[in-house]
Design a protein around this motif. Structure first.
Motif, PDB file in Angstrom:
ATOM      1  N   ALA A  11      40.923  25.410  40.848  1.00 14.43           N
ATOM      2  CA  ALA A  11      42.048  24.732  41.448  1.00 14.43           C
ATOM      3  C   ALA A  11      43.414  24.830  41.119  1.00 14.43           C
ATOM      4  O   ALA A  11      44.547  25.201  41.498  1.00 14.43           O
ATOM      5  N   LEU A  12      43.621  25.063  39.662  1.00 17.99           N
ATOM      6  CA  LEU A  12      44.524  24.975  38.714  1.00 17.99           C
ATOM      7  C   LEU A  12      45.088  26.585  38.956  1.00 17.99           C
ATOM      8  O   LEU A  12      46.451  26.738  39.053  1.00 17.99           O
ATOM      9  N   VAL A  13      44.421  27.375  38.778  1.00 16.09           N
ATOM     10  CA  VAL A  13      44.649  29.038  39.097  1.00 16.09           C
ATOM     11  C   VAL A  13      45.310  28.938  40.493  1.00 16.09           C
ATOM     12  O   VAL A  13      46.550  29.706  40.633  1.00 16.09           O
ATOM     13  N   VAL A  14      45.011  28.469  41.598  1.00 15.81           N
ATOM     14  CA  VAL A  14      45.318  28.528  42.789  1.00 15.81           C
ATOM     15  C   VAL A  14      46.660  28.008  42.956  1.00 15.81           C
ATOM     16  O   VAL A  14      47.727  28.312  43.637  1.00 15.81           O
ATOM     17  N   ASP A  15      46.741  26.880  42.349  1.00 15.64           N
ATOM     18  CA  ASP A  15      48.328  26.195  42.142  1.00 15.64           C
ATOM     19  C   ASP A  15      49.179  27.009  41.502  1.00 15.64           C
ATOM     20  O   ASP A  15      50.364  27.141  42.168  1.00 15.64           O
ATOM     21  N   GLU A  16      48.926  27.629  40.536  1.00 17.63           N
ATOM     22  CA  GLU A  16      49.777  28.598  39.764  1.00 17.63           C
ATOM     23  C   GLU A  16      50.170  29.807  40.506  1.00 17.63           C
ATOM     24  O   GLU A  16      51.089  30.096  40.524  1.00 17.63           O
ATOM     25  N   LEU A  17      49.329  30.256  41.591  1.00 21.61           N
ATOM     26  CA  LEU A  17      49.228  31.381  42.368  1.00 21.61           C
ATOM     27  C   LEU A  17      50.572  30.939  43.182  1.00 21.61           C
ATOM     28  O   LEU A  17      51.351  31.815  43.496  1.00 21.61           O
ATOM     29  N   ASP A  18      50.420  29.541  43.869  1.00 23.49           N
ATOM     30  CA  ASP A  18      51.190  29.426  44.905  1.00 23.49           C
ATOM     31  C   ASP A  18      52.733  29.023  44.264  1.00 23.49           C
ATOM     32  O   ASP A  18      53.578  28.888  45.026  1.00 23.49           O
ATOM     33  N   ARG A  19      52.794  28.887  43.107  1.00 18.16           N
ATOM     34  CA  ARG A  19      54.189  28.644  42.345  1.00 18.16           C
ATOM     35  C   ARG A  19      54.788  29.970  42.130  1.00 18.16           C
ATOM     36  O   ARG A  19      55.946  30.108  41.634  1.00 18.16           O
ATOM     37  N   LEU A  20      54.133  31.201  42.248  1.00 19.88           N
ATOM     38  CA  LEU A  20      54.786  32.423  41.899  1.00 19.88           C
ATOM     39  C   LEU A  20      55.804  32.913  42.840  1.00 19.88           C
ATOM     40  O   LEU A  20      55.448  32.474  44.101  1.00 19.88           O
ATOM     41  N   PRO A  21      57.026  33.432  42.603  1.00 20.36           N
ATOM     42  CA  PRO A  21      57.893  33.671  43.556  1.00 20.36           C
ATOM     43  C   PRO A  21      57.414  34.736  44.509  1.00 20.36           C
ATOM     44  O   PRO A  21      56.567  35.665  44.243  1.00 20.36           O
ATOM     45  N   CYS A  81      44.320  25.896  24.892  1.00 20.85           N
ATOM     46  CA  CYS A  81      45.226  24.832  25.239  1.00 20.85           C
ATOM     47  C   CYS A  81      44.540  23.410  24.949  1.00 20.85           C
ATOM     48  O   CYS A  81      43.358  23.276  24.738  1.00 20.85           O
ATOM     49  N   GLU A  82      45.642  22.664  24.629  1.00 16.96           N
ATOM     50  CA  GLU A  82      45.233  21.279  24.273  1.00 16.96           C
ATOM     51  C   GLU A  82      45.512  20.335  25.340  1.00 16.96           C
ATOM     52  O   GLU A  82      45.146  19.196  25.522  1.00 16.96           O
ATOM     53  N   THR A  83      46.505  20.468  26.415  1.00 18.63           N
ATOM     54  CA  THR A  83      46.872  19.477  27.251  1.00 18.63           C
ATOM     55  C   THR A  83      46.751  20.351  28.884  1.00 18.63           C
ATOM     56  O   THR A  83      46.737  21.907  28.794  1.00 18.63           O
ATOM     57  N   LEU A  84      46.711  19.593  29.941  1.00 17.50           N
ATOM     58  CA  LEU A  84      46.759  20.201  31.108  1.00 17.50           C
ATOM     59  C   LEU A  84      48.036  21.082  31.425  1.00 17.50           C
ATOM     60  O   LEU A  84      48.166  22.192  31.987  1.00 17.50           O
ATOM     61  N   ASP A  85      49.174  20.585  30.883  1.00 17.53           N
ATOM     62  CA  ASP A  85      50.380  21.008  31.224  1.00 17.53           C
ATOM     63  C   ASP A  85      50.445  22.478  30.449  1.00 17.53           C
ATOM     64  O   ASP A  85      50.769  23.469  31.082  1.00 17.53           O
ATOM     65  N   GLU A  86      49.943  22.536  29.145  1.00 17.47           N
ATOM     66  CA  GLU A  86      49.899  23.501  28.432  1.00 17.47           C
ATOM     67  C   GLU A  86      48.810  24.761  29.256  1.00 17.47           C
ATOM     68  O   GLU A  86      49.287  25.848  29.258  1.00 17.47           O
ATOM     69  N   LEU A  87      47.859  24.295  29.638  1.00 13.03           N
ATOM     70  CA  LEU A  87      46.829  24.969  30.420  1.00 13.03           C
ATOM     71  C   LEU A  87      47.569  25.695  31.601  1.00 13.03           C
ATOM     72  O   LEU A  87      47.366  26.981  31.856  1.00 13.03           O
ATOM     73  N   ALA A  88      48.458  24.919  32.376  1.00 14.17           N
ATOM     74  CA  ALA A  88      48.924  25.570  33.781  1.00 14.17           C
ATOM     75  C   ALA A  88      49.820  26.724  33.295  1.00 14.17           C
ATOM     76  O   ALA A  88      50.166  27.674  33.749  1.00 14.17           O
ATOM     77  N   ASP A  89      50.606  26.199  32.248  1.00 19.11           N
ATOM     78  CA  ASP A  89      51.648  27.310  31.558  1.00 19.11           C
ATOM     79  C   ASP A  89      51.017  28.724  31.098  1.00 19.11           C
ATOM     80  O   ASP A  89      51.510  29.647  31.591  1.00 19.11           O
ATOM     81  N   GLU A  90      49.815  28.561  30.509  1.00 13.75           N
ATOM     82  CA  GLU A  90      49.071  29.806  30.097  1.00 13.75           C
ATOM     83  C   GLU A  90      48.573  30.344  31.256  1.00 13.75           C
ATOM     84  O   GLU A  90      48.452  31.710  31.183  1.00 13.75           O
ATOM     85  N   ILE A  91      48.017  29.847  32.311  1.00 22.59           N
ATOM     86  CA  ILE A  91      47.708  30.409  33.561  1.00 22.59           C
ATOM     87  C   ILE A  91      48.579  31.025  34.065  1.00 22.59           C
ATOM     88  O   ILE A  91      48.467  32.333  34.558  1.00 22.59           O
ATOM     89  N   HIS A  92      49.814  30.504  34.362  1.00 24.60           N
ATOM     90  CA  HIS A  92      50.732  31.023  34.672  1.00 24.60           C
ATOM     91  C   HIS A  92      51.466  32.360  34.136  1.00 24.60           C
ATOM     92  O   HIS A  92      51.634  33.466  34.767  1.00 24.60           O
ATOM     93  N   THR A  93      51.378  32.241  33.032  1.00 27.29           N
ATOM     94  CA  THR A  93      51.775  33.584  32.143  1.00 27.29           C
ATOM     95  C   THR A  93      50.758  34.457  32.315  1.00 27.29           C
ATOM     96  O   THR A  93      51.101  35.587  32.388  1.00 27.29           O
TER      97      THR A  93
END
Length: 116
Positions: A11-21, A81-93
């Motif tokens: 679900a987090l991967v899908v969220d990050e895909l949705d955030r891509l331009p 990653c240690e936090t969900l925010d860090e995880l989301a950023d790393e998935i995005h990258t």
């Protein structure tokens, strides 16, 4: 190490895909995104993998081709990653990095751009 089950990670991967331009994802053709626990060699050093033929290297590409894949590895991300925010950023990258490979951008150029 951060704990997150497969469903929540996907679900987090899908969220990050949705955030891509849109400009980044509109050109993705015959490509699927897959979440796996770890690479085949079991390492925690690999966060993602582009498995396919880069757009810049395609000669003739037509019907019947198996889709290229971008694989996002869950356990290496959680270990890094240690936090969900860090995880989301790393998935995005990771997504940006692997999509760049789809478009034919190599690791050297990604390093120059700060995406590796």
């Amino acid at each position: 190490m951060l704990e997150l089950d497969t469903e929540a990670f996907e679900a987090l991967v899908v969220d990050e895909l949705d955030r891509l331009p849109d400009e980044m994802v509109d050109g993705l053709d015959n490509l699927i995104f897959v979440v796996e626990d770890r690479p085949e060699n079991g390492t925690l050093d690999t966060l993602g993998l582009y498995d396919g033929v880069a757009l810049t290297e395609r000669d003739r590409y037509g019907f019947g081709e198996m889709p290229d894949r971008i694989i996002v590895y869950r356990e290496p991300h959680l270990a890094a990653c240690e936090t969900l925010d860090e995880l989301a950023d790393e998935i995005h990258t990771t997504l940006v990095h692997e999509i760049a490979h789809f478009y034919g951008i190599d690791d050297e150029r990604l390093h120059e751009l700060g995406w590796a």
